[in-house]
Design a protein around this motif. Structure first.
Motif, short mmCIF file in Angstrom:
data_model
loop_
_atom_site.label_atom_id
_atom_site.label_comp_id
_atom_site.label_asym_id
_atom_site.label_seq_id
_atom_site.Cartn_x
_atom_site.Cartn_y
_atom_site.Cartn_z
N SER A 1 0.83 -1.22 0.00
CA SER A 1 0.00 0.00 0.00
C SER A 1 0.86 1.25 0.00
O SER A 1 0.57 2.23 -0.73
N LEU A 2 1.93 1.22 0.79
CA LEU A 2 2.83 2.38 0.83
C LEU A 2 3.51 2.57 -0.52
O LEU A 2 3.72 3.71 -0.98
N GLY A 3 3.84 1.47 -1.19
CA GLY A 3 4.44 1.58 -2.52
C GLY A 3 3.48 2.20 -3.51
O GLY A 3 3.87 3.01 -4.37
N THR A 4 2.20 1.81 -3.41
CA THR A 4 1.19 2.39 -4.30
C THR A 4 1.05 3.88 -4.05
O THR A 4 1.00 4.70 -4.99
N LEU A 5 0.97 4.27 -2.76
CA LEU A 5 0.88 5.70 -2.43
C LEU A 5 2.09 6.47 -2.93
O LEU A 5 1.97 7.59 -3.43
#
Length: 537
Positions: free
Chosen positions: A338-342
């Protein structure tokens, strides 16, 4: 004719005097020999003192005598034996302060002091001595090992009893008595120390084994007997390789004793088949001048501590953390994704910086979980990929990988190969990982401009790999726990870490049939070592 008679009388008188002089020397030598022969027959201190006093007074022809010894702590002269005295000054010893009275003069001048007309005004340091009513006294210093150790005294109740010949004889026998008394005193001290040491060894909670240089057991205390399930009678006199001790302990002990390197003190931990966990501290023993050369010792002392209760507590903690690691792995993976997507869609610089910090923290947590799961797999029978490993090549490869970290702290390093090394059966990936953990620890805890040495050598079918640094060192009381999971030395000046690096090394090397060990002295740096068998276990 008259001149001839006078000459003849002169020669006769001269021969007579010479004969008397020779006879005096013979008598003197006989007296000295008699004293020496008599007082050397026993090493019991009290018996030696009283025997010496008896024979000296008979040989010299004195009415009474006394032997005093110098207290090395206070410097006082203490009466230890008396003969022919009216009052008892030994049971409650007569103690003459240092430098006082005639005893003080004897010691200060290192010569025989004679008083042939004692009276109430004489230089007597202990007033109660005047009750003896002695009128003549001669006191001679006794020497041993190049120093004055006591005073030999003879007394008489009459005046003018000690002439020059008597004084010369007293002077001659005093040192003979002094040497005999000193030998007896040293023997008594040795026996007392041995008894004291024996009492300590019998009552200590640690198991203690002493061996000679070749590894033959010379002593085993009762605690060691209980720990190892054997008896001293069965073990003493036998080599460690043949002694009735658990195999799990025997092999690492043999490896530790095979070291002839500098600072050969080692500690390691073993788990016995009955689930007990023992920590062993192996230290060399030097005798005499051999202590000058740290590689030439005369034997070993092995101290064993039962840390089963600590290991059980650590295992319970590890089981809990392993379970938590399994449960946390998936949520962390989702969070990282999720952090990578953000991170890929954000355009705000502040938000991007916050996401970077969060991702760094999550990645660090993932690495910690990976280490925990690696430990679990290794300890549950991880299938290593065994092949012939070039140990020297791995050492150079790992050092090259760690070079940037060394350069950041201006560390120098060297690789030292003592013996030509054949290939060793092992998993190259995990051996590299274990060595990397050792070198990373050395870099982490060594101050800037420090020095790190990696060396390897062969001993008794084992290859040793050691990483040494000149860092602050590690306290002895915590060394046995360094290979436990999550254990870290409590020191505000030490860098933070997970406490898993050394635990991984231990699990990997033991799974290869080897051992891990370490030695360290405060202020002198540390050495962490591992052994690998040259044949596959």
């Amino acid at each position: 004719m008259k001149d001839l008679i006078e000459a003849n009388e002169y020669l006769t008188e001269r021969v007579k005097r010479q004969t008397q002089e020779v006879q005096r020397h013979v008598d003197r030598m006989e007296a000295i020999n008699k004293v020496a022969e008599t007082v050397s027959q026993s090493l019991d201190l009290d018996k030696t003192l009283n025997t010496a006093l008896d024979v000296v007074t008979r040989v010299i022809g004195a009415e009474a005598g006394g032997i005093s010894m110098i207290d090395p702590q206070s410097g006082e002269v203490v009466l230890r034996a008396q003969l022919g005295w009216e009052y008892d000054f030994v049971t409650q010893p007569m103690r003459i302060p240092a430098g006082k009275g005639m005893s003080g003069r004897v010691i200060a001048e290192d010569s025989v002091i004679v008083a042939n007309d004692l009276d109430g005004e004489s230089d007597i340091a202990v007033p109660s001595f005047r009750k003896e009513a002695f009128r003549s006294i001669a006191m001679a210093p006794m020497h041993a090992r190049g120093k004055i150790t006591g005073i030999l005294s003879i007394m008489s109740q009459d005046k003018d009893q000690f002439d020059t010949a008597t004084i010369d004889l007293l002077r001659a026998v005093a040192d003979t008595v002094g040497i005999a008394v000193d030998n007896a005193h040293l023997y008594q001290t040795s026996v007392e120390n041995e008894n004291r040491l024996s009492a300590i060894l019998q009552s200590t909670a640690d198991g203690i084994i002493a061996t000679n240089q070749s590894g033959a057991i010379g002593m085993m205390n009762p605690t060691a007997e209980r720990m190892l399930g054997t008896t001293a009678a069965e073990a003493v006199g036998r080599q460690l390789r043949d002694a009735p001790i658990p195999d799990e302990l025997r092999q690492p002990l043999r490896v530790a004793l095979s070291s002839r390197e500098e600072s050969p003190e080692k500690s390691f931990q073993v788990k016995l088949t009955d689930e007990r966990v023992l920590v062993a501290f192996v230290s060399p023993v030097w005798e005499g001048d051999n202590a000058i050369d740290p590689t030439q010792h005369d034997g070993w002392v092995i101290v064993l501590q039962d840390v089963t209760h600590l290991r059980k507590a650590e295992e319970m903690r590890a089981e809990f953390i392993q379970a938590a690691a399994h449960d946390m792995r998936n949520p962390l993976g989702v969070t990282l994704t999720s952090l990578g997507t953000l991170q890929s869609i954000t355009t705000d610089d502040i938000a991007a910086e916050v996401i970077d910090v969060a991702m760094s923290g999550v990645q660090r947590m993932q690495r910690l979980l990976d280490d925990l799961l690696h430990l679990e797999r290794i300890e549950n029978g991880y299938q290593f990929h065994i092949e012939d490993v070039d140990i020297q090549g791995i050492i150079h490869e790992v050092c090259a990988q760690c070079s940037p970290l060394m350069e950041q702290k201006a560390h120098t390093h060297q690789v030292e190969v003592r013996d030509p090394l054949s290939h060793v059966p092992a998993d190259p990936h995990w051996i590299s990982r274990a060595l990397t953990n050792y070198i990373s620890n050395a870099i982490k805890y060594t101050p800037e401009n420090g020095h790190i040495r990696v060396r390897t050598f062969s001993k008794e079918q084992f290859v040793h790999i050691e990483v040494s640094d000149n860092g602050p060192g590690i306290p002895l009381d915590v060394q046995s726990r360094l290979f436990e999971r999550f254990y870290r030395v409590k020191d505000a000046n030490r860098e933070r870490g997970s406490g898993l690096g050394l635990a991984i090394v231990k699990s990997v090397i033991e799974s290869h049939g080897g051992t891990v060990y370490m030695r360290s002295k405060m202020g002198e740096g540390s050495t962490f070592g591992m052994t690998l068998p040259v044949k596959q276990p």
